[in-house]
Design an enzyme around this catalytic site. Structure first.
Site, PDB file in Angstrom:
ATOM      1  N   TYR A  37       0.845  -1.196   0.000  1.00  7.93           N
ATOM      2  CA  TYR A  37       0.000   0.000   0.000  1.00  7.93           C
ATOM      3  C   TYR A  37       0.882   1.249   0.000  1.00  7.93           C
ATOM      4  O   TYR A  37       0.674   2.176  -0.787  1.00  7.93           O
ATOM      5  CB  TYR A  37      -0.913  -0.023   1.228  1.00  7.93           C
ATOM      6  CG  TYR A  37      -1.780   1.206   1.388  1.00  7.93           C
ATOM      7  CD1 TYR A  37      -3.045   1.262   0.791  1.00  7.93           C
ATOM      8  CD2 TYR A  37      -1.338   2.305   2.124  1.00  7.93           C
ATOM      9  CE1 TYR A  37      -3.843   2.389   0.931  1.00  7.93           C
ATOM     10  CE2 TYR A  37      -2.127   3.432   2.258  1.00  7.93           C
ATOM     11  CZ  TYR A  37      -3.381   3.470   1.663  1.00  7.93           C
ATOM     12  OH  TYR A  37      -4.161   4.581   1.795  1.00  7.93           O
ATOM     13  N   LYS A 116     -23.130   2.526  21.803  1.00 14.53           N
ATOM     14  CA  LYS A 116     -23.080   3.982  21.919  1.00 14.53           C
ATOM     15  C   LYS A 116     -21.614   4.333  22.125  1.00 14.53           C
ATOM     16  O   LYS A 116     -21.033   4.115  23.189  1.00 14.53           O
ATOM     17  CB  LYS A 116     -23.924   4.465  23.093  1.00 14.53           C
ATOM     18  CG  LYS A 116     -23.906   5.978  23.230  1.00 14.53           C
ATOM     19  CD  LYS A 116     -24.992   6.472  24.169  1.00 14.53           C
ATOM     20  CE  LYS A 116     -25.065   7.982  24.168  1.00 14.53           C
ATOM     21  NZ  LYS A 116     -23.823   8.620  24.627  1.00 14.53           N
ATOM     22  N   GLU A 174     -19.683   9.204  14.823  1.00 14.29           N
ATOM     23  CA  GLU A 174     -18.922   9.462  16.038  1.00 14.29           C
ATOM     24  C   GLU A 174     -17.439   9.256  15.737  1.00 14.29           C
ATOM     25  O   GLU A 174     -17.041   8.212  15.248  1.00 14.29           O
ATOM     26  CB  GLU A 174     -19.399   8.465  17.102  1.00 14.29           C
ATOM     27  CG  GLU A 174     -19.090   8.826  18.503  1.00 14.29           C
ATOM     28  CD  GLU A 174     -20.136   9.755  19.139  1.00 14.29           C
ATOM     29  OE1 GLU A 174     -19.915  10.187  20.260  1.00 14.29           O
ATOM     30  OE2 GLU A 174     -21.166  10.057  18.483  1.00 14.29           O
ATOM     31  N   CYS A 409      12.283   3.557  53.767  1.00 15.15           N
ATOM     32  CA  CYS A 409      11.177   2.616  53.590  1.00 15.15           C
ATOM     33  C   CYS A 409      10.225   2.702  54.786  1.00 15.15           C
ATOM     34  O   CYS A 409      10.677   2.620  55.939  1.00 15.15           O
ATOM     35  CB  CYS A 409      11.726   1.202  53.457  1.00 15.15           C
ATOM     36  SG  CYS A 409      10.433  -0.054  53.484  1.00 15.15           S
ATOM     37  N   CYS A 433      13.638  -6.477  54.652  1.00 23.05           N
ATOM     38  CA  CYS A 433      12.396  -5.710  54.746  1.00 23.05           C
ATOM     39  C   CYS A 433      11.212  -6.670  54.834  1.00 23.05           C
ATOM     40  O   CYS A 433      10.988  -7.471  53.929  1.00 23.05           O
ATOM     41  CB  CYS A 433      12.246  -4.800  53.529  1.00 23.05           C
ATOM     42  SG  CYS A 433      10.676  -3.914  53.494  1.00 23.05           S
TER      43      CYS A 433
HETATM   44  O1  D41 Z   1     -22.575   6.008  19.118  1.00 26.39           O
HETATM   45  C1  D41 Z   1     -23.145   7.061  19.426  1.00 26.39           C
HETATM   46  N1  D41 Z   1     -22.580   7.874  20.302  1.00 26.39           N
HETATM   47  C2  D41 Z   1     -24.457   7.429  18.831  1.00 26.39           C
HETATM   48  C3  D41 Z   1     -24.919   8.724  19.002  1.00 26.39           C
HETATM   49  C4  D41 Z   1     -25.221   6.505  18.102  1.00 26.39           C
HETATM   50  N2  D41 Z   1     -24.790   5.238  17.911  1.00 26.39           N
HETATM   51  N3  D41 Z   1     -26.389   6.869  17.577  1.00 26.39           N
HETATM   52  C5  D41 Z   1     -26.868   8.127  17.721  1.00 26.39           C
HETATM   53  N4  D41 Z   1     -28.046   8.446  17.178  1.00 26.39           N
HETATM   54  C6  D41 Z   1     -28.567   9.668  17.321  1.00 26.39           C
HETATM   55  C7  D41 Z   1     -29.888   9.962  16.715  1.00 26.39           C
HETATM   56  C8  D41 Z   1     -30.858   8.865  16.960  1.00 26.39           C
HETATM   57  C9  D41 Z   1     -30.448  11.236  17.285  1.00 26.39           C
HETATM   58  C10 D41 Z   1     -29.690  10.137  15.238  1.00 26.39           C
HETATM   59  C11 D41 Z   1     -26.142   9.109  18.446  1.00 26.39           C
HETATM   60  C12 D41 Z   1     -26.719  10.396  18.560  1.00 26.39           C
HETATM   61  N5  D41 Z   1     -27.920  10.641  17.987  1.00 26.39           N
HETATM   62  C13 D41 Z   1     -26.106  11.507  19.269  1.00 26.39           C
HETATM   63  N6  D41 Z   1     -24.810  11.725  19.412  1.00 26.39           N
HETATM   64  C14 D41 Z   1     -24.654  12.849  20.124  1.00 26.39           C
HETATM   65  C15 D41 Z   1     -25.868  13.369  20.427  1.00 26.39           C
HETATM   66  C16 D41 Z   1     -26.783  12.526  19.871  1.00 26.39           C
END
Ligand code: D41
Length: 675
Positions: A37, A116, A174, A409, A433
């Site tokens: 690459y 999330k 994100e 110590c 010790c």
């Molecule tokens: O992974 C996340 N932090 C995440 C944030 C996610 N997986 N889905 C998200 N989906 C939304 C909506 C449903 C409102 C489109 C989000 C966020 N919002 C979000 N991130 C920061 C504020 C809201």
């Protein structure tokens, strides 16, 4: 090269590079090694260098702009970036599902469940498939223009792949930093005396908010896309899940953990599964998000204030909490290392009460500027020892006390020294010790060393206090009567201990070497030494140069081993241990082994991950080592094979990324049996 052929080659190279970028970042399955690459990339750079007129903003060479910005421009989001409502319990998820069903009808709702990510929310705008703007979420209505930085992220396509995307497509996701990348970054930051980041999210946010993209490009940022905003002149699909799968076709990275889930029941199953694997993921996750899958149903549900009714975040228990630092005390370890330990106002972190947290060493205390009286962030992730992440400076009271490691110590009052270049300060008392003596005995008796069952901390302390055990060898001189007279011990437990001591003598040279507690000689090194020398006597005769010929033994470790065996006290103890040593199962000192190359798997490095069904991980490790292989904990370019059992986690992903051969359990067993 003629202009026309340069133009053609540039086009071809960009296509190839974009393709391999996609294989690497989006599909996690590179088709060519990194070097190849790099070769393509260099060729493109060189042609562009002699033909600057061929450079376009979409060229993979144009990720980093040359001039830093003066300030960030504001970006107004045409479609606001909504926020997510939070839920903390199963009940709240059932309530959410009930509300959704009440509005759209139907017996069971299909959701999309995804991690999330604990990162920074961003919006990326593509027009005619070309990235034209990247912005942070900000307050949801207005964010900052970070196009120059977003372009430096390898997994952000500068141009979309394939076809069928809307003319205007705003994708949202994100930006995050992998845990590994974060740790490596902090190591570099420390080396250069620069700011150390408290967690991957701060590091990602800080990296994205750089005015100079030449800084950002050095930061290990990644992105996952999870939704969309503005869409013009084109259509997306009818479900959220299918839309995400199309994203992937277009080169937009979607989290591989994304699934569909029927009803709240499957949502909760997903939650539990991801929570169990949280510690094995290569990125920080602070919960999961459930989204109604059908776009039509999403429309029907709409939103209240600033959050959609069709989505909810189900938070994981926090791994970090705030608490007060009451005091800093000092612990003395087996090799005399003095460790500052923070005494904390008890705080529940992820369901476990934490009262102590390690501060590692004096430098760490100073780097974090931790003082007694401060409010601190404590972190406890999985089974790791709780630690202080950072001080909350805004909560610092007027009077605080700085901490300085003592020069004597705290246990035996011997001098404390810190060797040039070492982070640790050590007590020079050695086995004089009591703290070191006790730790040495505990280590000797521990499960992976001599495995003396029933010899716990309390008992070691008593044996030491009563003067019954001065050194490791005294353990084998203990009389039933002596033990039976100790507090909380009776004849029965005393007899058990004597039996356990007797049983511990049936062990291997490798375990014995590990049990001796030579500095820097862990299980792997002990195993290598045992195979290489075949006997304790052989090892004890070795000089520093000999020792350095052993695979993976460098000058420092060689010196530690050499000095250990030259030390009079240690020689005396080993002499006293003769009856044990006489029984050690020693590998035959094998001249072919000694060459270090002739065992079937010599020079091969393995990493084990996931659960094997046919044997424990220790067994698998031992089997590989017996064939000469080296077994290490983390995957790198130097790894030859990754053995992946069930639920393999991030090491397997990393192996794939690096192009390391992965063996499933069957192929692993074949390999062992064939050899
Ligand atoms: O992974 C996340 N932090 C995440 C944030 C996610 N997986 N889905 C998200 N989906 C939304 C909506 C449903 C409102 C489109 C989000 C966020 N919002 C979000 N991130 C920061 C504020 C809201």
């Amino acid at each position: 090269m003629s202009n026309a052929s340069s133009r053609a080659r540039v086009k071809e190279l960009r296509k190839l590079i974009d393709h391999h970028n996609y294989q690497y970042h989006v599909l996690d399955s590179p088709e060519i090694p990194d070097t190849e690459y790099d070769g393509l990339f260099k060729e493109l750079l060189s042609i562009e260098d002699s033909h600057p007129e061929l450079i376009t903003p979409g060229s993979p060479t144009q990720r980093v702009g040359a001039t830093p910005l003066e300030e960030f421009a504001k970006v107004k989001h045409d479609i606001p970036m909504l926020s997510l409502s939070n839920a903390f319990s199963d009940q709240e998820i059932q309530d959410f599902d009930r509300r959704v069903r009440d509005r759209v009808g139907g017996a069971s709702i299909e959701y999309v469940a995804e991690p999330k990510m604990d990162g920074v929310a961003v919006s990326l705008l593509y027009e005619d498939g070309v990235l034209i703007r990247g912005a942070t979420r900000g307050d949801g209505l207005t964010g900052e223009d970070v196009t120059h930085n977003v372009r430096t992220i390898g997994s952000v396509p500068l141009r979309l792949l394939g076809a069928g995307y809307p003319r205007v497509l705003e994708v949202r996701g994100e930006v995050y930093m992998t845990t590994q990348g974060f740790e490596a970054l902090n190591v570099r930051q420390r080396q250069h005396d620069r700011k150390v980041f408290a967690n991957p999210r701060n590091a990602a946010a800080g990296s994205l908010r750089q005015l100079d993209p030449r800084v950002t490009v050095e930061r290990p940022l990644e992105i996952f896309f999870h939704s969309f905003g503005k869409v013009d002149d084109g259509e997306l699909l009818q479900t959220h899940y299918d839309t995400l799968m199309r994203f992937r076709d277009w080169g937009l990275r979607v989290c591989p953990e994304t699934r569909t889930a029927m009803g709240w029941q499957q949502c909760l199953e997903y939650y539990q599964d991801l929570l169990n694997r949280r510690g094995h993921l290569d990125y920080a996750v602070d919960g999961v998000v459930y989204k109604v899958n059908a776009i039509e149903q999403q429309r029907e549900l709409g939103f209240i204030s600033r959050a959609p009714r069709w989505a909810i975040a189900h938070k994981f228990p926090a791994e970090e909490e705030l608490t007060k630092l009451l005091d800093i005390s000092v612990q003395v370890g087996r090799t005399g290392t003095l460790t500052p330990v923070a005494r904390l106002e008890p705080v529940s972190v992820g369901g476990v009460t934490v009262t102590n947290a390690t501060l590692h060493n004096q430098d760490e205390v100073e780097r974090k500027d931790v003082r007694v009286g401060d409010t601190v962030i404590v972190r406890r992730a999985g089974d790791v020892i709780p630690e202080i992440v950072a001080v909350v400076r805004s909560k610092r009271p007027k009077r605080t006390r700085r901490f300085k490691l003592p020069t004597k110590c705290p246990v035996c009052e011997s001098d404390v020294v810190r060797r040039e270049g070492e982070a640790a300060a050590r007590c020079t008392g050695g086995l004089f010790c009591p703290a070191q003596r006790r730790e040495a005995i505990r280590h000797f008796a521990s499960r992976r060393a001599m495995d003396i069952e029933g010899l716990g901390d309390k008992l070691v302390e008593q044996l030491d206090e009563q003067g019954l055990v001065h050194d490791l060898a005294d353990l084998y001189k203990l009389k039933l009567e002596d033990i039976a007279e100790l507090e909380h011990m009776g004849r029965k437990s005393a007899a058990n201990l004597i039996e356990a001591l007797e049983a511990s003598k049936d062990t291997t040279l490798a375990r014995f070497l590990y049990a001796l507690g030579i500095r820097d000689v862990g299980e792997t090194t002990a195993q290598t030494l045992a195979t290489y020398y075949g006997s304790l006597a052989g090892l004890m005769r070795a000089n520093r140069d000999d020792l350095q010929r052993v695979p993976d033994v460098g000058p420092v470790v060689a010196d530690n081993i050499y000095t250990f065996f030259r030390e009079k006290h240690n020689q005396r103890v080993i002499n006293k241990l003769k009856p044990v040593i006489g029984r050690l199962k020693q590998p035959r000192p094998n001249p072919t082994t000694k060459l270090g190359h002739t065992l079937p798997l010599s020079n091969k490095t393995f990493v084990l991950t996931g659960t094997l069904t046919s044997m424990s991980r220790d067994k698998a490790k031992a089997a590989l080592q017996a064939l000469g292989a080296k077994v290490v904990g983390s995957v790198s370019k130097k790894t030859d094979y990754v053995v992946a059992g069930a639920d393999p986690g991030s090491k397997a992903t990393k192996a794939m990324k690096l192009g390391v051969t992965t063996l499933d359990e069957d192929r692993f067993l074949d390999l062992i049996q064939d050899n």
